[in-house]
Scaffold this active site. Structure first.
Site, mmCIF file in Angstrom:
data_model
loop_
_atom_site.group_PDB
_atom_site.id
_atom_site.type_symbol
_atom_site.label_atom_id
_atom_site.label_comp_id
_atom_site.label_asym_id
_atom_site.label_seq_id
_atom_site.Cartn_x
_atom_site.Cartn_y
_atom_site.Cartn_z
ATOM 1 N N ARG A 80 -74.375 -3.106 48.017
ATOM 2 C CA ARG A 80 -74.352 -3.582 49.409
ATOM 3 C C ARG A 80 -73.691 -2.736 50.441
ATOM 4 O O ARG A 80 -73.024 -3.245 51.551
ATOM 5 C CB ARG A 80 -73.423 -5.007 49.419
ATOM 6 C CG ARG A 80 -74.295 -6.124 48.721
ATOM 7 C CD ARG A 80 -73.599 -7.369 49.220
ATOM 8 N NE ARG A 80 -74.397 -8.538 48.522
ATOM 9 C CZ ARG A 80 -74.966 -9.608 49.035
ATOM 10 N NH1 ARG A 80 -75.029 -9.748 50.243
ATOM 11 N NH2 ARG A 80 -75.572 -10.623 48.361
ATOM 12 N N ARG A 125 -59.980 -25.218 18.732
ATOM 13 C CA ARG A 125 -60.833 -25.410 17.557
ATOM 14 C C ARG A 125 -61.358 -26.914 17.587
ATOM 15 O O ARG A 125 -61.390 -27.548 16.422
ATOM 16 C CB ARG A 125 -59.845 -25.442 16.124
ATOM 17 C CG ARG A 125 -59.170 -23.946 16.257
ATOM 18 C CD ARG A 125 -58.071 -23.854 15.230
ATOM 19 N NE ARG A 125 -56.905 -24.926 15.529
ATOM 20 C CZ ARG A 125 -55.711 -24.744 15.036
ATOM 21 N NH1 ARG A 125 -55.510 -24.024 13.839
ATOM 22 N NH2 ARG A 125 -55.049 -25.738 15.398
ATOM 23 N N ASP A 180 -69.759 -11.686 41.491
ATOM 24 C CA ASP A 180 -70.986 -11.534 42.691
ATOM 25 C C ASP A 180 -70.770 -10.066 43.239
ATOM 26 O O ASP A 180 -71.403 -9.839 44.306
ATOM 27 C CB ASP A 180 -70.680 -12.480 43.711
ATOM 28 C CG ASP A 180 -70.178 -13.933 43.375
ATOM 29 O OD1 ASP A 180 -70.969 -14.320 42.316
ATOM 30 O OD2 ASP A 180 -69.421 -14.523 43.931
ATOM 31 N N GLU A 181 -70.625 -9.062 42.516
ATOM 32 C CA GLU A 181 -70.802 -7.603 42.719
ATOM 33 C C GLU A 181 -71.970 -7.083 42.960
ATOM 34 O O GLU A 181 -72.383 -6.105 43.367
ATOM 35 C CB GLU A 181 -69.757 -6.761 42.016
ATOM 36 C CG GLU A 181 -68.446 -6.982 41.910
ATOM 37 C CD GLU A 181 -67.963 -8.010 40.876
ATOM 38 O OE1 GLU A 181 -68.936 -8.646 40.428
ATOM 39 O OE2 GLU A 181 -66.761 -8.313 40.872
ATOM 40 N N THR A 219 -66.654 -23.881 39.367
ATOM 41 C CA THR A 219 -67.843 -24.178 39.868
ATOM 42 C C THR A 219 -68.451 -25.363 39.522
ATOM 43 O O THR A 219 -69.595 -25.785 39.597
ATOM 44 C CB THR A 219 -68.537 -23.150 39.206
ATOM 45 O OG1 THR A 219 -68.557 -22.946 37.540
ATOM 46 C CG2 THR A 219 -68.459 -21.641 39.804
ATOM 47 N N GLY A 229 -73.676 -22.406 45.960
ATOM 48 C CA GLY A 229 -73.930 -22.338 47.439
ATOM 49 C C GLY A 229 -72.698 -22.419 48.185
ATOM 50 O O GLY A 229 -72.944 -22.340 49.675
ATOM 51 N N ARG A 230 -71.480 -22.071 47.781
ATOM 52 C CA ARG A 230 -70.462 -22.261 48.742
ATOM 53 C C ARG A 230 -70.224 -20.867 49.340
ATOM 54 O O ARG A 230 -70.735 -19.706 48.888
ATOM 55 C CB ARG A 230 -69.238 -22.131 47.656
ATOM 56 C CG ARG A 230 -68.839 -23.562 47.119
ATOM 57 C CD ARG A 230 -67.623 -23.708 46.497
ATOM 58 N NE ARG A 230 -67.733 -22.970 45.223
ATOM 59 C CZ ARG A 230 -66.833 -22.809 44.297
ATOM 60 N NH1 ARG A 230 -65.706 -23.421 44.584
ATOM 61 N NH2 ARG A 230 -66.960 -22.156 43.286
ATOM 62 N N PRO A 231 -70.014 -20.899 50.826
ATOM 63 C CA PRO A 231 -69.878 -19.688 51.402
ATOM 64 C C PRO A 231 -68.674 -18.716 50.732
ATOM 65 O O PRO A 231 -67.693 -19.254 50.140
ATOM 66 C CB PRO A 231 -69.205 -20.029 52.844
ATOM 67 C CG PRO A 231 -68.847 -21.515 52.728
ATOM 68 C CD PRO A 231 -69.494 -22.008 51.589
ATOM 69 N N GLN A 272 -68.981 -12.672 36.091
ATOM 70 C CA GLN A 272 -67.914 -12.791 37.107
ATOM 71 C C GLN A 272 -67.175 -11.590 37.002
ATOM 72 O O GLN A 272 -67.885 -10.316 36.861
ATOM 73 C CB GLN A 272 -66.730 -13.612 36.510
ATOM 74 C CG GLN A 272 -67.138 -14.949 36.418
ATOM 75 C CD GLN A 272 -67.416 -15.612 35.297
ATOM 76 O OE1 GLN A 272 -66.871 -15.616 34.262
ATOM 77 N NE2 GLN A 272 -68.481 -16.751 35.345
ATOM 78 N N LYS A 297 -74.129 -7.365 39.566
ATOM 79 C CA LYS A 297 -74.272 -6.797 38.197
ATOM 80 C C LYS A 297 -75.508 -7.158 37.660
ATOM 81 O O LYS A 297 -76.191 -6.149 37.025
ATOM 82 C CB LYS A 297 -73.272 -7.734 37.194
ATOM 83 C CG LYS A 297 -71.768 -7.212 37.413
ATOM 84 C CD LYS A 297 -70.844 -8.064 36.463
ATOM 85 C CE LYS A 297 -71.053 -9.758 36.881
ATOM 86 N NZ LYS A 297 -70.593 -10.154 38.069
ATOM 87 N N ALA A 327 -71.436 -18.440 36.094
ATOM 88 C CA ALA A 327 -72.003 -17.263 36.532
ATOM 89 C C ALA A 327 -73.418 -17.494 36.781
ATOM 90 O O ALA A 327 -74.191 -18.191 36.538
ATOM 91 C CB ALA A 327 -72.072 -16.060 35.333
ATOM 92 N N GLY A 328 -73.957 -16.458 37.890
ATOM 93 C CA GLY A 328 -75.132 -16.537 38.393
ATOM 94 C C GLY A 328 -75.819 -15.366 38.963
ATOM 95 O O GLY A 328 -74.752 -14.621 39.689
ATOM 96 N N HIS A 329 -76.846 -14.891 38.894
ATOM 97 C CA HIS A 329 -77.347 -13.767 39.527
ATOM 98 C C HIS A 329 -78.649 -13.983 40.043
ATOM 99 O O HIS A 329 -79.403 -14.593 39.462
ATOM 100 C CB HIS A 329 -77.032 -12.358 38.778
ATOM 101 C CG HIS A 329 -77.471 -12.299 37.502
ATOM 102 N ND1 HIS A 329 -76.360 -12.077 36.646
ATOM 103 C CD2 HIS A 329 -78.414 -12.719 37.008
ATOM 104 C CE1 HIS A 329 -76.802 -12.362 35.325
ATOM 105 N NE2 HIS A 329 -78.313 -12.465 35.381
HETATM 106 P P1 IMP Z 1 -64.875 -21.852 36.657
HETATM 107 O O1 IMP Z 1 -65.198 -20.795 35.901
HETATM 108 O O2 IMP Z 1 -65.981 -22.575 37.177
HETATM 109 O O3 IMP Z 1 -63.705 -22.584 35.834
HETATM 110 O O4 IMP Z 1 -64.216 -21.294 38.095
HETATM 111 C C1 IMP Z 1 -63.014 -20.813 38.081
HETATM 112 C C2 IMP Z 1 -63.001 -19.819 39.127
HETATM 113 O O5 IMP Z 1 -63.888 -18.788 38.966
HETATM 114 C C3 IMP Z 1 -63.397 -20.392 40.522
HETATM 115 O O6 IMP Z 1 -62.535 -19.510 41.451
HETATM 116 C C4 IMP Z 1 -64.769 -19.811 40.733
HETATM 117 O O7 IMP Z 1 -65.159 -19.887 41.943
HETATM 118 C C5 IMP Z 1 -64.722 -18.610 40.009
HETATM 119 N N1 IMP Z 1 -66.096 -18.055 39.660
HETATM 120 C C6 IMP Z 1 -66.530 -18.636 38.205
HETATM 121 N N2 IMP Z 1 -67.779 -18.023 38.271
HETATM 122 C C7 IMP Z 1 -68.045 -17.244 39.234
HETATM 123 C C8 IMP Z 1 -68.835 -16.308 39.548
HETATM 124 O O8 IMP Z 1 -69.635 -16.057 38.747
HETATM 125 N N3 IMP Z 1 -68.901 -15.620 40.514
HETATM 126 C C9 IMP Z 1 -67.462 -15.725 41.438
HETATM 127 N N4 IMP Z 1 -66.628 -16.544 41.174
HETATM 128 C C10 IMP Z 1 -66.776 -17.301 40.094
#
Ligand code: IMP
Length: 432
Positions: free
Chosen positions: A335, A143, A13-14, A129, A306-308, A224, A16, A39-41
């Site tokens: 930021r 595999r 969440d920097e 997530t 949507g988590r804080p 990430q 990217k 991931a999401g941006h």
């Molecule tokens: P997972 O990748 O869904 O298994 O989550 C593992 C950990 O990585 C959790 O703490 C998530 O909150 C964190 N995480 C996964 N993807 C992201 C991202 O895009 N941004 C921030 N944290 C992430």
């Protein structure tokens, strides 16, 4: 022109996506190389606001090719939804987006197993997530995955599912006491996904290689951040991407040699955030955390769940470590404007662990959880930087802060962002 990697330097969440969107202007190919729709941006440009989870940020430039590399795990429903959404908003995707035939497919049991495993961990849950990403990578490494090449060929899909579904049902029922999945439903649904995705599928390694040979600039987009890496992150509170989202994973995740990567751009937020569980030595629980989370134009809530986001001061120990393990050659600081209201700003320069001062990240989860930050305090600037467009526009205290972070990273900061819009960026030095 060789390839350039953009990586997150902290816990994700920097910003990217925003930086890839900016740099993509000068590139020919933009490729994602790891992770999945965890991931999401959010990207804001003249076409509006977009939240992408799988499609690379370069899609907004009509002349760029976008690649989803072999290192990504793809949820077909999510990818098809993004394609549809982009097309509805007038962005041409066909003929520009290519999905690797070697990428792994996220299957219904992955989401189920993600939730069941988190439940089983109880208070030690990672706070995933919930998108099924770790189970999908477990299957890849074990595999027993399903690849895009199988998805788009009904005969292969049938053969692979005949092996996988009964096995996964035994696991779901026997270990977790969950309901089994229906084979016919899965086959019908995924055969349809395969047919709809087939026009996008390609040997993307070959495509990127040919681009590089022709002199194209290739941007490799990480997901990430370094501190969520399986080897170098805060294990076990990490994500499970193989290859990793670290810069070194980029070559494997798109299928190029490491010698073809020229630069590694590390993106760092001017403070720290984290979503999910796990150690975060500089986390704040006071008024400053609220200012950082809710004070800016883009509040700090996860773009996928949507988590804080947990907020805290810039962790210089983690950032220096991250800069080194990624081999960062240039940096971006995002930021900066979020720090505008603060009278003083702290930066963690070392940790106190079990009575000892350390200046690198401990490997042991317990030691990392006990690490107490040792801070250096810098003066704030308490003025609005969101309108600054040149280095000279920034207040001197803000310039000093950027220089201070630059010294920690040991790499030149080329771009400083002061707001979510594309033009709210100060180009200190050219990157491309
Ligand atoms: P997972 O990748 O869904 O298994 O989550 C593992 C950990 O990585 C959790 O703490 C998530 O909150 C964190 N995480 C996964 N993807 C992201 C991202 O895009 N941004 C921030 N944290 C992430």
């Amino acid at each position: 022109m060789p390839a350039l990697v953009v990586v997150g330097g902290q816990w994700g969440d920097e910003g990217k996506g925003r930086i890839v969107d900016l740099l993509a202007k000068e590139a020919h190919i933009v490729a994602r190389y790891s992770a999945g729709n965890n991931a999401g941006h959010t990207i804001i440009n003249e076409l509006g606001e977009f939240a992408l989870h799988i499609v690379p940020a370069g899609i907004f430039y009509p002349d760029k090719l976008c690649v989803i590399g072999n290192g990504v795990v793809v949820d077909p429903a999510v990818l098809l939804g993004e394609i549809e959404h982009l097309e509805e908003r007038g962005i041409e995707v066909k003929g520009r987006l290519f999905l690797s035939d070697r990428a792994h497919v996220l299957m219904p049991w992955h989401r189920l197993l993600d939730a069941l495993d988190e439940q089983m961990r109880g208070e030690n849950a990672v706070g995933s997530t919930g998108r099924g990403i770790t189970p999908a990578f477990i299957d890849k490494v074990g595999r027993s995955g399903v690849r895009v090449a199988d998805l788009i060929d009904p005969e292969s899909l049938l053969a692979v599912l005949e092996l996988r579904v009964p096995y996964k049902n035994r696991l779901l029922e026997g270990v977790y006491g969950a309901k089994p999945l229906n084979f016919d439903d899965i086959y019908a649904e995924y055969k349809d996904f395969g047919a709809r995705l087939a026009p996008y599928v390609a040997d993307t390694s070959d495509l990127v290689q040919k681009g590089l040979a022709a002199g194209d600039t290739v941007l490799l987009e990480g997901a990430q951040g370094a501190l969520l890496d399986l080897d170098f992150g805060t294990y076990e509170y990490v994500t499970s991407s193989v290859p990793s989202s670290l810069a070194a994973g980029a070559a494997l995740g798109v299928g190029v040699g490491p010698t073809q990567i020229k630069d590694v751009v590390g993106v760092f937020k001017a403070y720290n955030t984290r979503v999910g569980a796990g150690p975060m030595p500089t986390e704040l629980f006071d008024e400053t955390a609220t200012i950082l989370r809710d004070g800016g134009p883009r509040p700090e809530y996860g773009s996928t769940t949507g988590r804080p986001r947990r907020c805290g001061w810039f962790d210089g120990v983690a950032a220096r470590y991250s800069s080194r393990i990624n081999g960062i050659t240039a940096a971006v600081l995002t930021r900066l404007d979020s720090l505008d209201p603060l009278p003083a700003i702290k930066v963690c320069t070392s940790y106190q662990v079990g009575g000892r001062r350390v200046d690198t990240m401990p490997a042991a989860t317990l030691a990392m959880a006990q690490a107490q930050p040792v801070y250096e305090e810098l003066p704030g600037w308490q003025s609005d930087t969101s309108q600054c467009r040149k280095w000279e526009d920034l207040p001197t205290q803000a310039q000093s802060y950027v220089r201070y972070i630059q010294d920690i990273l040991g790499a030149t900061i080329c771009i400083v962002s002061v707001g979510p819009e594309r033009d709210q960026s100060i180009h200190v030095q050219g990157l491309l």
